[in-house]
Scaffold this motif. Structure first.
Motif, mmCIF file in Angstrom:
data_model
loop_
_atom_site.group_PDB
_atom_site.id
_atom_site.type_symbol
_atom_site.label_atom_id
_atom_site.label_comp_id
_atom_site.label_asym_id
_atom_site.label_seq_id
_atom_site.Cartn_x
_atom_site.Cartn_y
_atom_site.Cartn_z
ATOM 1 N N ALA A 170 0.984 -1.128 -0.192
ATOM 2 C CA ALA A 170 -0.003 -0.016 0.038
ATOM 3 C C ALA A 170 0.958 1.055 -0.104
ATOM 4 N N ARG A 171 0.242 2.274 -0.521
ATOM 5 C CA ARG A 171 0.943 3.666 -0.685
ATOM 6 C C ARG A 171 0.071 4.704 -0.162
ATOM 7 N N SER A 172 0.600 5.846 0.561
ATOM 8 C CA SER A 172 -0.378 6.694 0.959
ATOM 9 C C SER A 172 0.112 8.140 0.939
ATOM 10 N N ILE A 173 -0.951 9.060 0.731
ATOM 11 C CA ILE A 173 -0.327 10.354 0.849
ATOM 12 C C ILE A 173 -1.615 11.172 1.876
ATOM 13 N N THR A 174 -1.080 12.499 2.180
ATOM 14 C CA THR A 174 -2.016 13.428 2.827
ATOM 15 C C THR A 174 -2.262 14.533 2.036
ATOM 16 N N LEU A 175 -3.658 15.084 1.933
ATOM 17 C CA LEU A 175 -4.084 16.203 1.196
ATOM 18 C C LEU A 175 -4.689 17.159 1.956
ATOM 19 N N LEU A 220 -5.222 6.552 -11.337
ATOM 20 C CA LEU A 220 -4.592 5.129 -11.115
ATOM 21 C C LEU A 220 -4.806 4.147 -12.126
ATOM 22 N N LEU A 221 -6.016 3.918 -12.552
ATOM 23 C CA LEU A 221 -6.342 2.961 -13.417
ATOM 24 C C LEU A 221 -5.636 3.243 -14.819
ATOM 25 N N GLU A 222 -5.629 4.550 -15.028
ATOM 26 C CA GLU A 222 -4.777 4.929 -16.430
ATOM 27 C C GLU A 222 -3.639 4.253 -16.393
ATOM 28 N N THR A 223 -2.988 3.999 -15.320
ATOM 29 C CA THR A 223 -1.617 3.454 -15.413
ATOM 30 C C THR A 223 -1.446 1.865 -15.143
ATOM 31 N N MET A 224 -2.509 1.288 -14.868
ATOM 32 C CA MET A 224 -2.251 -0.174 -14.272
ATOM 33 C C MET A 224 -3.851 -0.862 -14.901
ATOM 34 N N ARG A 225 -3.953 -2.100 -14.554
ATOM 35 C CA ARG A 225 -4.961 -2.938 -14.904
ATOM 36 C C ARG A 225 -5.859 -2.654 -13.672
ATOM 37 N N GLU A 226 -7.190 -2.890 -13.806
ATOM 38 C CA GLU A 226 -8.049 -2.947 -12.648
ATOM 39 C C GLU A 226 -7.991 -3.991 -11.552
ATOM 40 N N GLN A 249 -0.325 12.002 -5.787
ATOM 41 C CA GLN A 249 -0.490 13.194 -5.545
ATOM 42 C C GLN A 249 -0.822 14.162 -6.810
ATOM 43 N N ARG A 250 -0.547 13.656 -7.868
ATOM 44 C CA ARG A 250 -1.164 14.385 -8.953
ATOM 45 C C ARG A 250 -2.806 14.359 -9.273
ATOM 46 N N ALA A 251 -3.172 13.129 -9.041
ATOM 47 C CA ALA A 251 -4.606 12.961 -8.923
ATOM 48 C C ALA A 251 -5.328 13.631 -8.008
ATOM 49 N N LEU A 262 -4.224 16.536 -6.768
ATOM 50 C CA LEU A 262 -4.140 17.888 -6.983
ATOM 51 C C LEU A 262 -5.230 18.302 -8.243
ATOM 52 N N GLU A 263 -5.229 17.358 -9.207
ATOM 53 C CA GLU A 263 -6.197 17.734 -10.093
ATOM 54 C C GLU A 263 -7.509 17.724 -9.662
ATOM 55 N N SER A 264 -8.167 16.855 -8.859
ATOM 56 C CA SER A 264 -9.462 16.587 -8.211
ATOM 57 C C SER A 264 -9.698 17.922 -7.573
ATOM 58 N N ALA A 265 -8.805 18.442 -6.807
ATOM 59 C CA ALA A 265 -9.047 19.914 -6.084
ATOM 60 C C ALA A 265 -9.124 20.902 -6.853
ATOM 61 N N THR A 266 -8.488 20.763 -8.068
ATOM 62 C CA THR A 266 -8.659 22.135 -9.013
ATOM 63 C C THR A 266 -9.847 22.118 -9.769
ATOM 64 N N ARG A 267 -10.317 20.653 -9.913
ATOM 65 C CA ARG A 267 -11.452 20.560 -10.750
ATOM 66 C C ARG A 267 -12.895 21.034 -10.010
ATOM 67 N N HIS A 268 -12.726 20.666 -8.590
ATOM 68 C CA HIS A 268 -13.685 20.938 -8.111
ATOM 69 C C HIS A 268 -13.883 22.304 -7.036
#
Length: 584
Positions: free
Chosen positions: A478-483, A509-515, A557-559, A561-567
């Motif tokens: 598992a990998r984790s970040i804090t926003l 994440l699904l853009e870079t790997m299989r489901e 982290q990128r996902a 940040l993009e979600s915060a900008t979008r919303h």
């Protein structure tokens, strides 16, 4: 040999008087009645009474007559000595006469034996009816008789040099005795000349001088006869042309054509019997599968131990029988000595061998099929034998091969069916020290080969690797970040923001790997910090994503940040509020 025995009745007499009597009793009447004056050194020397003239090859009849004459003379000497013993009054004189009687009796027995041998051709006359009363057989004597051919063959190589040296030494001693006898006769002659006419011819002094001269003359003749025999023997040895090198060559030839053949046959029989018995044993258990029954496992192990030892003993016995049948006592004796040495060596370490026997019967501290740990790595115990194979299904390869002596100092335990044999298989990714990622490319019983990012390769000893801080990634991680978001979104923080943020991160994440490689995405409100509302974002991944371990946090982290900008979620920066004190 018979010629040497004939003059021996007049040798080594302990007392001077006894010697004189012996010579006088063994001499024919004509010799006793000789004049009182004896020549100083007679030329040619006369043979002592009862001596057969030295001939190259005496016939049987003359030899028998000489032996009978010698026997008669010895009996006459014995009678004379016994009369002297009865008349003797001093203890020392009795002891000297008794010693002379014992010597004469022994010589009489020897002459009787030589006469019987010459007549019957037998070495000795034995009464077979007395065999039941013989003394018990002693093991030491029997062993000495058994090994005597061995030492006889070993002495054969140096036989001729030793014989020549012994004859030369004897010749030197005889020459010295001859000189001594000549000097004694010369002194007796001088003494007789000094007496002149002052002493009568029939006086006791002249009679004693005559007896002394006769004794030394007899001794001189015996020595000269013996010198002639020794020189004849040396001449025969020299004429034979046998040298040390010819003896050595003969021994080498004998070894190559006799000993080597016997050794080859014995080894061939040993190997045939050994492998034949073991092959028959193997196929017997192959067609009669006793081993599959658990209740007979101990009996099968006992039979294995008996078979292992019995096959070796049977093969050794057959090899010894070959040497016995070939009549090679030298090799047979040496083989028995070697076997005896092995038995004595085994006897000194019987305690250790008993412990190893327990292991062979699967009754020791290590059992077949169980787990034993060596340097932190578990190994499966194979068939316990003199060398036991230890295997590990994860490490692979032939595994370890340990001698029974080293295995006896370990302890094994039963293992569960699903119990792992090694934490990390080949081609797995690991995290060293919690920070450095590497891949295990090879596993051996000696070392672990790992490759860091960029292709850097390293070998780590297996024991050292098991002591390191290593975490496996190939089983999933598992990998984790804090926003952190601004406090003005406080109303949306409990439910709305986590759901939207989870959907956006999952899609990225699904853009870079299989489901199936993305096991789960978890977004939860973590805490209300001093200047932000913190959200914990956790991605759970399958082991196949281990090579991307360092870059997954960047994707998350990128996902976020993009979600915060979008919303339209504001991401605050750390703030500090300062309140100014009033002037009052």
């Amino acid at each position: 040999m018979l010629l040497w025995l004939l003059p021996a009745q007049a040798q080594e007499v302990k007392s001077v008087e006894g010697k004189a009597k012996l010579v006088e009793t063994t001499a024919p009447p004509a010799a006793v009645e000789t004049p009182a004056t004896a020549p100083a050194v007679p030329t040619p020397p006369t043979s002592p009474p009862g001596v057969v003239p030295l001939e190259p090859e005496p016939d049987k009849a003359s030899t028998l007559i000489s032996l009978l004459n010698t026997k008669a003379a010895l009996r006459k000497s014995l009678e004379e000595q016994r009369r002297r013993l009865r008349a003797e009054t001093t203890e020392s004189g009795k002891e000297a006469i008794q010693a002379e009687i014992t010597r004469l009796e022994k010589r009489t027995q020897e002459v009787d034996r030589d006469f019987n041998v010459l007549v019957t051709g037998a070495d000795s006359l034995r009464d077979l009816s007395l065999r039941a009363n013989e003394a018990p057989v002693k093991l030491q004597d029997e062993l000495g008789q058994f090994l005597s051919p061995v030492f006889a063959d070993l002495r054969e190589l140096t036989r001729r040099p030793r014989e020549v040296r012994a004859l030369q030494d004897e010749l030197g001693r005889l020459n010295a005795e001859e000189k001594q006898a000549l000097d004694a006769l010369k002194e007796v002659e001088t003494t007789q000349a000094d007496l002149g006419t002052e002493v009568k011819a029939d006086s006791p002094v002249r009679a004693e001088l005559k007896a002394t001269s006769l004794r030394w003359q007899t001794r001189l003749d015996e020595v000269r006869n013996r010198i002639a025999v020794v020189k004849h023997q040396l001449k025969e040895l020299d004429a034979s042309g046998t040298t040390f090198w010819s003896e050595l060559g003969g021994q080498v030839k004998n070894f190559v054509f006799v000993r080597a053949v016997n050794i080859s046959l014995a080894l061939l029989v040993f190997l045939v019997v050994l492998f034949g018995v073991r092959t028959a044993y193997y196929y017997a258990f192959k067609f009669v599968p006793v081993r599959k029954y658990e209740k007979l496992s101990f009996s099968a192990r006992v039979l294995d131990v008996v078979h292992e030892g019995g096959s070796i003993v049977l093969a050794a016995v057959c090899a010894l029988l070959v040497l016995y049948a070939r009549g090679d006592w030298l090799l047979g004796g040496l083989a028995l000595i070697a076997i005896g040495g092995l038995i004595m060596t085994a006897k000194s370490g019987i305690g250790r061998y008993l412990k190893e026997l327990q292991f062979l019967l699967n009754l020791g501290s290590v059992r077949e099929g169980e787990r034993v740990t060596i340097n932190g790595v578990p190994w499966r115990v194979g068939k316990i034998h003199m060398f036991t194979q230890l295997t590990n299904s994860v490490i692979g390869g032939p595994g370890l091969r340990l001698p029974l002596e080293e295995l006896s100092g370990m302890v094994s335990r039963p293992g569960a069916l699903d119990e792992p044999w090694f934490p990390f298989p080949k081609r797995s990714w690991v995290l060293l020290g919690g920070t450095t990622m590497a891949q295990i490319t090879d596993l051996t019983p000696d070392h672990v080969e790992i490759v860091y990012g960029g292709g850097l390769k390293r070998w780590i000893p297996l024991a050292d690797f098991m002591g390191m801080d290593v975490a496996g990634l190939s089983g999933g991680f598992a990998r984790s970040i804090t926003l952190g978001l601004d406090y003005r979104h406080q109303a949306q923080a409990p439910h709305e923001i986590p759901e939207l943020l989870k959907a956006d991160v999952r899609a990225a994440l699904l853009e870079t790997m299989r489901e199936d490689e993305l096991v789960n995405v978890i977004v939860e409100f973590e805490a209300a910090a001093d200047s932000s509302l913190n959200f914990l974002i956790v991605g759970v991944f399958a082991g196949s994503q281990a090579p991307n371990y360092p870059g997954l946090t960047r994707v998350m982290q990128r996902a976020a940040l993009e979600s915060a900008t979008r919303h339209g979620w504001d991401i605050p920066f750390p703030q500090m509020v300062v309140h100014k004190a009033s002037d009052e």
